[in-house]
Motif scaffolding. Structure first.
Motif, short mmCIF file in Angstrom:
data_model
loop_
_atom_site.label_atom_id
_atom_site.label_comp_id
_atom_site.label_asym_id
_atom_site.label_seq_id
_atom_site.Cartn_x
_atom_site.Cartn_y
_atom_site.Cartn_z
N VAL A 122 9.40 -1.21 4.99
CA VAL A 122 8.07 0.31 4.86
C VAL A 122 9.51 1.45 3.42
O VAL A 122 10.83 0.94 4.12
CB VAL A 122 7.71 1.30 6.14
CG1 VAL A 122 9.48 1.40 6.95
CG2 VAL A 122 7.31 2.54 5.12
N ALA A 123 9.03 1.22 3.34
CA ALA A 123 10.05 2.14 2.10
C ALA A 123 9.58 3.81 1.93
O ALA A 123 8.39 3.80 1.91
CB ALA A 123 10.29 1.45 0.62
N GLU A 124 10.38 4.76 2.26
CA GLU A 124 9.97 5.79 0.97
C GLU A 124 9.87 5.95 0.21
O GLU A 124 11.25 5.97 -1.04
CB GLU A 124 11.03 7.11 2.09
CG GLU A 124 9.99 8.39 1.97
CD GLU A 124 11.50 8.92 3.30
OE1 GLU A 124 10.93 9.88 4.30
OE2 GLU A 124 12.86 9.10 2.70
N SER A 125 9.45 7.40 -0.60
CA SER A 125 10.10 7.74 -1.76
C SER A 125 10.04 8.78 -1.72
O SER A 125 10.81 9.64 -0.68
CB SER A 125 8.33 7.95 -2.77
OG SER A 125 7.48 9.62 -1.87
N GLN A 126 10.86 9.87 -2.88
CA GLN A 126 11.64 10.90 -2.47
C GLN A 126 11.07 12.23 -2.97
O GLN A 126 11.55 13.15 -2.71
CB GLN A 126 12.36 10.50 -4.45
CG GLN A 126 13.81 10.00 -4.32
CD GLN A 126 14.58 9.76 -5.00
OE1 GLN A 126 14.71 10.56 -6.03
NE2 GLN A 126 15.70 9.20 -5.31
N GLU A 180 0.68 -0.94 -0.05
CA GLU A 180 0.10 0.28 -0.14
C GLU A 180 0.63 0.90 0.15
O GLU A 180 1.89 0.90 0.56
CB GLU A 180 -1.36 0.41 1.05
CG GLU A 180 -1.99 -1.22 1.04
CD GLU A 180 -2.78 -0.57 2.71
OE1 GLU A 180 -3.40 -1.90 2.87
OE2 GLU A 180 -2.78 0.05 3.30
N PHE A 181 0.04 2.55 -0.76
CA PHE A 181 1.12 3.20 -0.93
C PHE A 181 0.64 4.88 -0.48
O PHE A 181 -0.46 5.02 -0.71
CB PHE A 181 1.07 3.87 -2.24
CG PHE A 181 0.67 3.33 -3.11
CD1 PHE A 181 -0.18 4.46 -4.13
CD2 PHE A 181 0.64 2.87 -3.83
CE1 PHE A 181 -1.14 4.59 -5.06
CE2 PHE A 181 -0.27 2.13 -5.31
CZ PHE A 181 -1.79 3.05 -4.96
N HIS A 182 1.05 5.20 0.77
CA HIS A 182 0.87 5.98 1.41
C HIS A 182 1.01 8.03 1.15
O HIS A 182 1.90 8.27 1.83
CB HIS A 182 -0.21 6.32 2.83
CG HIS A 182 -0.75 4.94 2.78
ND1 HIS A 182 -1.82 5.10 3.62
CD2 HIS A 182 -0.37 3.28 3.32
CE1 HIS A 182 -2.41 3.73 3.61
NE2 HIS A 182 -1.51 3.17 3.35
N LEU A 183 0.39 8.62 1.16
CA LEU A 183 0.56 9.89 1.38
C LEU A 183 0.94 10.17 2.44
O LEU A 183 -0.32 11.61 3.25
CB LEU A 183 0.38 10.53 0.54
CG LEU A 183 0.65 12.58 -0.10
CD1 LEU A 183 2.10 12.38 -0.35
CD2 LEU A 183 -0.28 12.70 -1.05
N LEU A 200 5.58 3.65 1.06
CA LEU A 200 4.93 2.35 0.24
C LEU A 200 5.57 1.50 1.78
O LEU A 200 6.71 0.58 2.09
CB LEU A 200 6.20 1.91 -0.70
CG LEU A 200 5.60 0.60 -1.31
CD1 LEU A 200 3.73 0.49 -2.13
CD2 LEU A 200 7.11 0.77 -2.61
N TYR A 201 3.96 1.03 1.83
CA TYR A 201 3.99 -0.54 3.30
C TYR A 201 3.92 -1.68 2.88
O TYR A 201 3.11 -2.08 1.51
CB TYR A 201 3.57 -0.07 4.36
CG TYR A 201 3.46 0.69 5.18
CD1 TYR A 201 4.25 1.03 6.30
CD2 TYR A 201 2.84 2.19 4.56
CE1 TYR A 201 4.60 2.51 7.01
CE2 TYR A 201 2.99 3.59 5.50
CZ TYR A 201 3.20 3.62 6.48
OH TYR A 201 3.67 4.65 6.85
N TYR A 202 4.65 -2.74 3.00
CA TYR A 202 4.65 -4.30 2.34
C TYR A 202 4.63 -5.33 3.13
O TYR A 202 5.56 -4.77 4.35
CB TYR A 202 5.11 -4.52 0.91
CG TYR A 202 7.07 -3.86 1.00
CD1 TYR A 202 7.62 -5.05 1.77
CD2 TYR A 202 6.98 -2.93 1.44
CE1 TYR A 202 8.73 -5.25 1.78
CE2 TYR A 202 8.93 -2.70 1.94
CZ TYR A 202 9.52 -3.73 1.59
OH TYR A 202 10.94 -4.03 1.77
N THR A 203 4.32 -6.85 3.20
CA THR A 203 4.85 -7.76 3.97
C THR A 203 5.71 -8.13 3.14
O THR A 203 5.34 -8.36 1.69
CB THR A 203 3.56 -8.78 3.88
OG1 THR A 203 2.78 -7.62 4.94
CG2 THR A 203 3.61 -9.34 4.93
#
Length: 330
Positions: free
Chosen positions: A114-118, A87-90, A97-100
């Protein structure tokens, strides 16, 4: 010359029909796309789904119907495996980006990351930010999502306790840092939360807020059965970290529709129409009862309304292949 004139006539008629009746779409919107998540942002629909493997992909389209053929673009690679339910949340002008994911062949190692966008592009690029689990815990933790209540950020998810798969909530100091321990929010103790199998399941929690009411819509029963469905929690108190302040509605809210061959509807997300006037649910379902937790699950979308008591009304799943009116503002 006649061919050219006929082409212009057909084009004109198409434009007239589009202007009068609006765009349409059919379900499924994307085949082989379980655990869908969708957002409408700056003129585009963005959608992700469970990919498996170690990549996360997002597709974008100007129209809901266009997602079917949109490029499924890789936005993030990682070193783990069995990627589920991204799932991607602003949050604070950045996409998270949260994921399993976990180790190959060992589903007990499934954990939340969790990953982070630029910046503010849902397509990334993304870079790894943090693990969101307690290393002392043995059972899996899956299906991450985010909810904001009274300006406080919380992580939602599903984890294992002996013999059960439950829902949890955990406070966050920021999108990647817990500020406290997770607490058990809901256990699958009702008969319809364990129907069709001996496996009792609460998973896929998703926030839904409307007219000062806060809900968590979750998936219940095992996804490998036709009885996978959606249930509803409602925040009736003031403290989201207190399980007694949540009320579980005693009946399911979205179930199989055998009359049109839609089975196991669940693991949903929510999005708004382009003009912001309509509420929509995106979910996965199967066309046959014998299909389970595999590539047969397809993503579908449906407009929904609200009951007089403030609860959502999802109605029943729509038949595949029937042309439906697209979200308002397309």
């Amino acid at each position: 010359m006649l061919i050219f004139s006929t082409t212009l006539l057909l084009l004109s008629l198409t434009l007239i029909v589009s202007n009068v009746f609006g765009n349409t779409f059919t379900n499924p919107i994307v085949e082989s796309a379980p655990d869908p998540w969708m957002q409408y942002y700056k003129g585009y629909y963005y959608m992700s789904a469970t990919p498996g493997g170690n990549t996360i992909r997002i597709r974008k389209s100007k129209t809901l119907d266009g997602l079917r053929t949109a490029t499924n673009q890789v936005v993030f690679n990682h070193t783990l495996h069995n990627t589920w339910a991204p799932e991607f949340h602003l949050i604070n002008d950045k996409w998270y980006l949260y994921y399993t994911a976990g180790a190959t062949g060992n589903l007990n190692s499934q954990r939340i990351h969790v990953a982070e966008s630029q910046g503010d592009d849902p397509m990334g690029p993304y870079h790894f930010k943090a693990d969101l689990h307690d290393p002392k815990e043995n059972g899996w933790a899956i299906d991450p999502s985010i909810i904001t209540i009274n300006k406080h950020l919380y992580l939602l998810g599903s984890f294992q306790t002996p013999g059960l798969q439950d829902l949890f909530i955990m406070p966050l100091a920021n999108p990647w840092t817990p500020s406290g321990s997770k607490i058990l929010l809901s256990s699958p103790l009702l008969s319809w939360e364990r129907s069709g199998t001996t496996i009792a399941v609460n998973e896929g929690p998703e926030a839904l807020q409307h007219n000062n009411k806060t809900f968590i819509v979750y998936s219940a029963s095992f996804c490998g059965t036709a009885d996978y469905k959606l249930g509803l929690l409602e925040l009736t108190g003031t403290d989201p970290m207190n399980p007694k302040h949540w009320h579980k509605h005693p009946q399911p809210y979205f179930v199989r529709n055998d009359s049109v061959h839609v089975y196991g509807p669940g693991h949903n997300g929510f999005f708004r129409s382009p003009d912001g006037h309509e509420d929509w649910i995106v979910y996965h379902a199967n066309d046959k009862q014998e299909y389970g937790c595999d590539h047969h699950r397809s993503s579908r979308a449906k407009r929904f309304g609200w009951n007089s008591n403030g609860t959502p009304n999802f109605g029943t799943p729509d038949q595949a292949g029937v042309r439906l009116t697209s979200p308002s503002g397309e």
